[in-house]
Design a protein around this motif. Structure first.
Motif, PDB file in Angstrom:
ATOM      1  N   MET A  23     -72.675  39.824 -49.699  1.00 21.51           N
ATOM      2  CA  MET A  23     -73.290  38.879 -50.720  1.00 21.51           C
ATOM      3  C   MET A  23     -72.505  38.961 -51.961  1.00 21.51           C
ATOM      4  O   MET A  23     -72.006  40.126 -52.235  1.00 21.51           O
ATOM      5  CB  MET A  23     -74.645  39.013 -50.799  1.00 21.51           C
ATOM      6  N   SER A  24     -72.875  38.115 -52.772  1.00 17.46           N
ATOM      7  CA  SER A  24     -72.402  38.093 -54.300  1.00 17.46           C
ATOM      8  C   SER A  24     -73.234  38.043 -55.216  1.00 17.46           C
ATOM      9  O   SER A  24     -74.505  37.777 -55.131  1.00 17.46           O
ATOM     10  CB  SER A  24     -71.225  36.989 -54.571  1.00 17.46           C
ATOM     11  N   PRO A  25     -73.293  38.766 -56.401  1.00 22.89           N
ATOM     12  CA  PRO A  25     -74.117  38.642 -57.400  1.00 22.89           C
ATOM     13  C   PRO A  25     -74.784  37.165 -57.560  1.00 22.89           C
ATOM     14  O   PRO A  25     -76.036  36.933 -58.007  1.00 22.89           O
ATOM     15  CB  PRO A  25     -73.756  39.275 -58.893  1.00 22.89           C
ATOM     16  N   ALA A  26     -74.052  36.378 -57.337  1.00 16.71           N
ATOM     17  CA  ALA A  26     -74.460  34.773 -57.516  1.00 16.71           C
ATOM     18  C   ALA A  26     -75.251  34.283 -56.616  1.00 16.71           C
ATOM     19  O   ALA A  26     -76.311  33.940 -56.677  1.00 16.71           O
ATOM     20  CB  ALA A  26     -73.296  33.906 -57.640  1.00 16.71           C
ATOM     21  N   ASP A  27     -75.231  35.044 -55.294  1.00 18.13           N
ATOM     22  CA  ASP A  27     -75.951  34.624 -54.047  1.00 18.13           C
ATOM     23  C   ASP A  27     -77.482  35.146 -54.316  1.00 18.13           C
ATOM     24  O   ASP A  27     -78.438  34.550 -54.152  1.00 18.13           O
ATOM     25  CB  ASP A  27     -75.493  35.215 -52.873  1.00 18.13           C
ATOM     26  N   VAL A  28     -77.645  36.202 -55.043  1.00 14.74           N
ATOM     27  CA  VAL A  28     -78.849  36.998 -55.445  1.00 14.74           C
ATOM     28  C   VAL A  28     -79.381  36.024 -56.523  1.00 14.74           C
ATOM     29  O   VAL A  28     -80.512  35.703 -56.381  1.00 14.74           O
ATOM     30  CB  VAL A  28     -78.738  38.438 -55.786  1.00 14.74           C
TER      31      VAL A  28
END
Lengths: 435, 435
Positions: A23-28
């Motif tokens: 996952m990426s921080p943007a996904d979170v």
């Protein structure tokens, strides 16, 4: 009214996925955005939001963020913490226009650790008992607790995996219990209060909310660089003192049963259990809490009281009206009692790792006119010991019931480990069944 | 360069005259205005002034003011205290535009007690060691000390009868000594730090400046409602411990002689004198001070360091650069040493009322590039004990030499009474002559 199910985001799990590149921080941030879209209008957990800013920061440097201790996870900040780029009203119309010139120390620590400030969470006015309108994610007719109402509710509703609050009486552990999430009030001095609106300088203690005990421990470790994580080996079986304390009769029958069953289940799982009777000076200290708090609040909030008394909430106004008559001798006496009680407690706890007590008198009360009572919290705030609300139990109406693990001063890791042990016992179902 | 003679205004004397109707608060404001006109351009003690406001408030309700504890006396406030109606720059260009939304608690306490805030006094940037340009009223080529430079200089030059500062290392006692006025750092917790720019939350302690010991005790009593006045009966002869401490060799010969002669003169006047050797943990605590201070400063000033590092003074920038590597374990260890040292000191001081030590290594150093050293102060700041600079001695060049009275934690009145005793011994001339 039926509620949509709410599910907290698990900080540790998300951090690991980011670490592994799944996952990426943007996904979170988008997970938070989805929960906000689904739940925020109903719950009212945020005083201000910076979703666009969080998205921009998550997108700008995903690899750099993913390598930080907090891995770019979004964080909610109680609105009594100064933020240079978001308003900071302290929950009060008196400071509606307040824009601080610097971030609070803990806000800077969030940013240094790679957290993304998603917004400011609703606080009751000046973090006192006057409610602020946030609803319990588990039932909108019930309080989420206070004063860190928004932080607890935001985590419970999956709007943010980590949130920061403060406790002067019971304002971290209680809303954590009412909202069914882990809440960790560290030992006094672990998290700084610099840039936090003061209510009582001897008592105000920042704390953290997250889905479970391992999540809140992970967040604390990431923020402070301390050895606080408990997600490695299985937690050692702790020595638990069942501390009913003199306020035990104020716990509901369901809460009394929950604590006792949890204690027995922990013992069945290998913990050493003993009944603990607190020495009388602890009961004196329980009463001294109000004197310390009120004497300091009359000075800490002097500007607001002297210039804007009519804009204070009725509970706070009454407290300050009454506090005006407290004398320095009363205060000094209360401080001395607290000091004696800390020593007595330290001696008592040489024989146990943690105490087990209720987190609150019961589940979240019905109605939004009160945020509940700090009866089971304020002594420990005055003692400065680590306290963790352990989630996982529910009462017959489906509302969360929290049990509290109280550790030794400065032994926060041991307290968190014991809380994780208790959390696993609860999750196994043995505490609920009374096995 | 020859200086015009400077003379502090005596707060207690002025208060009594107002009480008796011989003067009005407005008369005192005009005394301050005259001293400001004569000296401020040369000394530079104030960051901002509100002479018009003080005049207006003095004129508006003279009888009401005259009946207050502070009797309408003007007060100078160090510019790290928040003030809602005056800028609060913390001595730094980073916060040049800062206008707080509330008064600091102690500012409110000044107003509640009937004091008139005359202005904000110059602080070194963030109350650290980088100098700020204020000159010593006794000699413009010498530092007034820091970080409460303006507060000490303003009182010494008669611009204000009472001023407020803060001490994290030696920032109250040292400038008091260098400027030849009484300076009182109370026990930790007597004066609140709410609304004060934090450097170190464990150490920052507000303190007071006034002409003499009885003046500063009067101001403290008026502000806090505590029984701290010492202007009634003659002070009892105290039990004095002459504490050379391990830093004694860092005191100048003149200072060493001054302390020893003062001790002998006090004994000749009836005090019980004994030599006191501090237990080793106090020397450990002396070293622990820097760790506590620096670890906390790296967090307290995180916003400024992370966003405006280049605008910090070189001393502060260096401290924060170095502090970044301090670990929580070092900090916890330093805090534990401090706690052990407090207990050891309390035990030691069961046999004496106060310790007598230098207030500073010597008189104010020449030059404005340094504000001097906190060598003789920082241990006591960490211990939280009351400390008073006793003025009255001068060195061969005519500069003030201050001796320090250190009391027992929470026994501030006894410490002030002992300081008054020492002040009278000094005033009698016996300390100077070595009688």
């Amino acid at each position: 009214m039926p509620q949509p199910p709410v599910q907290p985001l698990k900080a540790l799990d998300l951090a690991r996925r980011i670490e592994r590149g799944e996952m990426s921080p943007a996904d979170v941030v988008e997970l938070c955005a989805a929960a906000l879209a689904a739940n925020e209008e109903r719950i009212g957990a945020f005083a201000s939001l910076d979703l666009a800013g969080a998205r921009a920061r998550a997108a700008a440097a995903p690899e750099r963020l993913a390598a930080t201790p907090l891995r770019g996870l979004p964080v909610g900040i109680k609105d009594i913490f100064d933020t240079a780029d978001l308003p900071t009203s302290h929950g009060s119309p008196i400071h509606a226009e307040n824009r601080p010139g610097a971030d609070a120390a803990l806000v800077s620590m969030v940013k240094r650790a790679g957290g993304l400030v998603l917004g400011k969470t609703v606080t009751t006015p000046f973090a006192f008992l006057d409610p602020a309108g946030t609803r319990n994610p588990h039932h909108p007719e019930h309080t989420p607790g206070g004063s860190s109402s928004g932080s607890a509710a935001a985590v419970a509703a999956g709007m943010v995996p980590i949130a920061i609050g403060t406790q002067t009486g019971g304002s971290v552990v209680r809303p954590g219990a009412f909202c069914g999430v882990a809440a960790y009030k560290p030992s006094f001095r672990v998290l700084p209060t610099v840039g936090v609106k003061t209510f009582s300088w001897s008592l105000d203690t920042p704390g953290l909310f997250a889905a479970g005990v391992a999540d809140v421990a992970y967040a604390a470790a990431a923020l402070t660089g301390r050895d606080l994580r408990v997600d490695g080996d299985a937690p050692a079986a702790p020595r638990i003192g069942l501390a009913r304390t003199h306020v035990w009769p104020e716990a509901s029958p369901a809460m009394q049963t929950a604590v006792e069953r949890t204690a027995r289940a922990a013992a069945a799982a290998g913990a050493t259990l003993r009944e603990v009777t607190l020495p009388p000076v602890l009961e004196e200290a329980f009463r001294a809490h109000a004197i310390v708090q009120d004497y300091e609040a009359y000075r800490a909030l002097a500007y607001e009281y002297d210039h804007h008394r009519e804009k204070l909430g009725p509970n706070l106004r009454q407290l300050l009206d009454d506090a005006a008559t407290l004398h320095a001798d009363d205060y000094d006496q209360a401080c001395r009692i607290a000091e004696r009680a800390r020593h007595a407690l330290a001696t008592l706890m040489e024989e146990v790792d943690v105490l087990l007590t209720p987190s609150a008198p019961g589940a979240a009360p019905r109605g939004l006119a009160t945020t509940g009572q700090s009866t089971f919290n304020r002594l420990w705030t005055l003692m400065g010991t680590p306290c963790i609300n352990v989630p996982g139990l529910i009462d017959e109406s489906g509302l969360p019931l929290g049990v509290q693990v109280v550790g030794r001063f400065g032994r926060d890791r041991a307290a968190l480990e014991a809380a994780l042990f208790v959390e696993r016992v609860i999750a196994s179902g043995r505490a609920a069944s009374g096995a």
